[in-house]
Scaffold this motif. Structure first.
Motif, short mmCIF file in Angstrom:
data_model
loop_
_atom_site.label_atom_id
_atom_site.label_comp_id
_atom_site.label_asym_id
_atom_site.label_seq_id
_atom_site.Cartn_x
_atom_site.Cartn_y
_atom_site.Cartn_z
N HIS A 350 0.82 -1.22 0.00
CA HIS A 350 0.00 0.00 0.00
C HIS A 350 0.85 1.27 0.00
O HIS A 350 0.50 2.26 -0.64
CB HIS A 350 -0.93 -0.02 1.22
N TRP A 351 1.94 1.28 0.78
CA TRP A 351 2.83 2.44 0.89
C TRP A 351 2.05 3.71 1.22
O TRP A 351 2.04 4.68 0.48
CB TRP A 351 3.67 2.61 -0.37
N ARG A 352 1.39 3.64 2.41
CA ARG A 352 0.63 4.79 2.88
C ARG A 352 1.16 5.20 4.26
O ARG A 352 0.65 4.78 5.29
CB ARG A 352 -0.85 4.42 2.96
N PRO A 353 2.20 6.03 4.28
CA PRO A 353 2.77 6.45 5.57
C PRO A 353 1.80 7.29 6.40
O PRO A 353 1.99 7.44 7.60
CB PRO A 353 4.00 7.27 5.16
N ASP A 354 0.76 7.82 5.75
CA ASP A 354 -0.22 8.65 6.45
C ASP A 354 -1.35 7.85 7.07
O ASP A 354 -2.16 8.40 7.82
CB ASP A 354 -0.82 9.66 5.48
N ALA A 355 -1.44 6.56 6.79
CA ALA A 355 -2.54 5.74 7.29
C ALA A 355 -2.46 5.59 8.81
O ALA A 355 -1.37 5.57 9.40
CB ALA A 355 -2.52 4.36 6.63
N LEU A 356 -3.62 5.50 9.45
CA LEU A 356 -3.70 5.34 10.90
C LEU A 356 -4.37 4.01 11.22
O LEU A 356 -5.25 3.54 10.49
CB LEU A 356 -4.50 6.48 11.53
N ALA A 357 -3.96 3.41 12.34
CA ALA A 357 -4.52 2.12 12.75
C ALA A 357 -5.99 2.25 13.13
O ALA A 357 -6.46 3.33 13.52
CB ALA A 357 -3.72 1.56 13.92
N ALA A 358 -6.71 1.14 13.02
CA ALA A 358 -8.13 1.16 13.35
C ALA A 358 -8.59 -0.22 13.80
O ALA A 358 -8.12 -1.24 13.29
CB ALA A 358 -8.96 1.61 12.15
N ILE A 359 -9.49 -0.24 14.78
CA ILE A 359 -10.19 -1.44 15.19
C ILE A 359 -11.65 -1.25 14.84
O ILE A 359 -12.26 -0.26 15.24
CB ILE A 359 -10.04 -1.71 16.70
N SER A 360 -12.22 -2.16 14.06
CA SER A 360 -13.61 -2.02 13.64
C SER A 360 -14.39 -3.27 14.02
O SER A 360 -13.82 -4.33 14.30
CB SER A 360 -13.68 -1.80 12.14
N ALA A 479 -12.95 -10.86 2.98
CA ALA A 479 -13.86 -9.76 2.62
C ALA A 479 -13.99 -8.79 3.79
O ALA A 479 -14.02 -7.56 3.61
CB ALA A 479 -15.22 -10.33 2.23
N GLY A 480 -14.05 -9.33 5.01
CA GLY A 480 -14.12 -8.47 6.18
C GLY A 480 -12.87 -7.63 6.34
O GLY A 480 -12.93 -6.44 6.70
N TRP A 481 -11.71 -8.23 6.07
CA TRP A 481 -10.45 -7.50 6.13
C TRP A 481 -10.40 -6.39 5.08
O TRP A 481 -10.02 -5.26 5.40
CB TRP A 481 -9.27 -8.45 5.94
N GLN A 482 -10.81 -6.70 3.87
CA GLN A 482 -10.78 -5.69 2.82
C GLN A 482 -11.70 -4.52 3.13
O GLN A 482 -11.38 -3.37 2.84
CB GLN A 482 -11.16 -6.33 1.48
N SER A 483 -12.82 -4.80 3.76
CA SER A 483 -13.73 -3.73 4.16
C SER A 483 -13.10 -2.85 5.23
O SER A 483 -13.17 -1.60 5.16
CB SER A 483 -15.04 -4.34 4.68
N ALA A 484 -12.48 -3.47 6.24
CA ALA A 484 -11.81 -2.71 7.29
C ALA A 484 -10.65 -1.91 6.73
O ALA A 484 -10.41 -0.74 7.10
CB ALA A 484 -11.34 -3.65 8.39
N LEU A 485 -9.87 -2.52 5.83
CA LEU A 485 -8.70 -1.85 5.23
C LEU A 485 -9.14 -0.66 4.39
O LEU A 485 -8.50 0.40 4.40
CB LEU A 485 -7.93 -2.85 4.38
N ALA A 486 -10.25 -0.82 3.65
CA ALA A 486 -10.74 0.26 2.79
C ALA A 486 -11.06 1.52 3.60
O ALA A 486 -10.84 2.65 3.13
CB ALA A 486 -11.97 -0.21 2.01
N LYS A 487 -11.57 1.34 4.80
CA LYS A 487 -11.88 2.50 5.64
C LYS A 487 -10.62 3.25 6.05
O LYS A 487 -10.60 4.48 6.14
CB LYS A 487 -12.64 2.03 6.89
N VAL A 488 -9.54 2.50 6.29
CA VAL A 488 -8.27 3.12 6.67
C VAL A 488 -7.64 3.82 5.47
O VAL A 488 -7.03 4.91 5.62
CB VAL A 488 -7.31 2.05 7.23
N LEU A 489 -7.78 3.25 4.30
CA LEU A 489 -7.16 3.82 3.11
C LEU A 489 -7.96 4.95 2.47
O LEU A 489 -7.43 5.66 1.61
CB LEU A 489 -6.96 2.71 2.06
N SER A 490 -9.22 5.11 2.88
CA SER A 490 -10.07 6.13 2.24
C SER A 490 -9.66 7.54 2.67
O SER A 490 -9.02 7.76 3.68
CB SER A 490 -11.52 5.88 2.61
#
Length: 490
Positions: A350-360, A479-490
């Motif tokens: 992904h190479w997103r140094p600006d991304a923040l961790a999340a628990i969903s 699919a659950g992981w991709q949904s959680a990841l998409a929120k972090v990358l948005s």
């Protein structure tokens, strides 16, 4: 009596020397930590003189354990990659502190080069991306900013850690093995290889300062007899992640090593054809035997074991790291909880140094066992993302061989097998980095005809984890992981 092998393993925080028998059996170890210097935010340095002193002490202890220098067939060296040392060619003494691979002082320089459109040629020639992680920009910065280096003139020598140690051990050999040279961003890893004039000019590094590039299994000199009571051949060298890949016997295309430490480093062998990445993975030299060069594709995950440490120390969720396995087993599933561990941004692919961790997915039904399980599951999900990127670049994984501190967790190892739908192997002897250097040294000393033979004879037994998760459950979890990841990358 069959002679033994000494391995000098230079890590980021400590020096260690290990003693091996010719069949790969570990016989002893000596270790010393050394100081980390942080002059300012983002700056990390080492005292190379302290590293040298620690190396001598640890190596002498293992030579004594072996019964003397005449009992040693060869020395192998493996080391933290990308860290650079500056020293006097006459005295061998460091002229400045070493700049460590973690150091970010050249971030602006690398960004400027990227903005100027230079990354494509850098990636094509070196296999690497423009980032302060690599050695070249560090050397260029030091030459511009540390006047004592310019004042040294022809006395100045530059190299990575293994290069500095060989110089001191032999009393003057200035060499670097191909794997470490390939991490400087100054080497053209294509064709005949060698330092590249265009890359050196781009990063402000005179080629004359650099060591001769040598193979990983060739004799590069012998130790000064005064150091250890006799001359010992130095016959094997590789950077730590390459050495771990070799120690796991991942030499054929598709064989893949993952080291789960603070972060996760994954290397997949690609054979004698250099890989090209369209997914911001790194092409690197895995090993060079004589004139034969083998390559690997590499991806790095920023957060692995450090996530469990954070849950223990920062969150107070765990009493100790080992508790995570029991908690994961105590619940039937993750309860819909997903943890995206972007505590320092997201690395490859992904190479997103600006991304923040999340628990969903938290609810009143969620407990600490679900969060602990989600943290362990995240390792498999991140590995799956990387596997997809590797496959898209034409280097699919045939299997996965794991090591590092987190690899001791049986539940995580099985989850990796389930999510990746691959057999996962964990060696009984988990010090794969040192073992890989021992394999290289044994080959260079002629104890084995080639590296493949050494790897087959020396690797030892491994525990196998085979996929046991149904296809639909795997699909649902991903699919659950991709949904959680998409929120972090948005």
């Amino acid at each position: 009596m069959t002679k033994k092998i000494i391995v000098i393993d230079e890590g980021t925080t400590s020096t260690r020397t290990m003693l091996f028998s010719a069949d790969g059996t570990p016989l002893g170890s000596a270790q010393r930590e050394f100081k980390q210097y942080y002059p300012a935010a983002g700056l990390v340095e080492h005292d190379a003189a302290e590293i040298w002193t620690a190396t001598l002490a640890c190596t002498r202890a293992m030579i004594d354990k072996a019964g003397g220098a005449d009992k040693i067939a060869a020395i192998g060296i493996t080391n933290q990659r990308e860290t650079v040392v500056f020293w006097d060619r006459v005295t061998g003494e460091p002229l400045a502190r070493a700049i460590v691979w973690q150091d970010r002082r050249t971030a602006a320089d690398c960004a400027a080069l990227k903005d100027a459109g230079h990354e494509a040629i850098v990636q094509e020639k070196s296999g690497l991306l423009l980032d302060p992680y690599f050695s070249g920009s560090k050397i260029g910065w030091a030459l511009k900013n540390w006047p004592q280096l310019r004042e040294a003139g022809d006395r100045l020598a530059v190299g990575t850690i293994e290069s500095y140690l060989v110089f001191r051990l032999t009393g003057g050999a200035h060499v670097s093995d191909a794997t470490n040279a390939s991490r400087t961003q100054l080497m053209d890893i294509n064709g005949a290889g060698g330092w590249d004039a265009e890359l050196c000019e781009l990063l402000g590094v005179p080629i004359a300062l650099l060591p001769e590039i040598v193979g990983c299994t060739e004799p590069v000199g012998t130790t000064d007899p005064a150091l250890f009571g006799g001359a010992i051949p130095i016959c094997g060298m590789a950077g730590d992640q390459q050495a771990a890949t070799i120690g796991q016997a991942c030499l054929s295309p598709g064989q893949t090593k993952a080291t789960f430490g603070t972060g996760a480093f994954i290397l997949s062998a690609s054979g004698t054809t250099r890989p090209h990445s369209a997914n911001r993975l790194l092409a690197t030299i895995l090993v060079q035997e004589g004139d034969t060069r083998s390559y690997a594709l590499e991806g790095s995950v920023f957060v692995a074991g450090s996530l469990i440490k954070w849950l223990r120390d920062g969150f107070g969720l765990l009493a100790n790291a080992g508790e995570s396995e029991g908690l994961a087993r105590s619940v039937a599933d993750n309860g819909g909880v997903y943890l995206v561990p972007a505590l320092t941004g997201l690395g490859a692919p992904h190479w997103r140094p600006d991304a923040l961790a999340a628990i969903s997915g938290l609810s009143f039904a969620s407990g600490k066992a679900h969060v602990a399980r989600a943290a362990l599951e995240a390792q498999a999900y991140q590995a799956h993302d990387l596997k997809s990127a590797f496959a898209a670049d034409g280097v699919d994984w045939a299997d996965l061989r794991i090591d590092g501190g987190m690899a001791a967790n049986d539940w995580m190892a099985q989850d990796l097998a389930d999510i990746l739908n691959l057999t996962v192997e964990r060696p009984e002897f988990v010090e794969s980095t040192a073992l890989g250097a021992a394999m290289l040294a044994a080959t260079g000393a002629g104890l084995y005809p080639d590296l493949a033979s050494a790897a087959k004879a020396m690797r030892g037994r491994a525990t196998r984890f085979t996929p046991a998760l149904g296809a639909q459950k795997r699909k649902t979890r991903l699919a659950g992981w991709q949904s959680a990841l998409a929120k972090v990358l948005s």
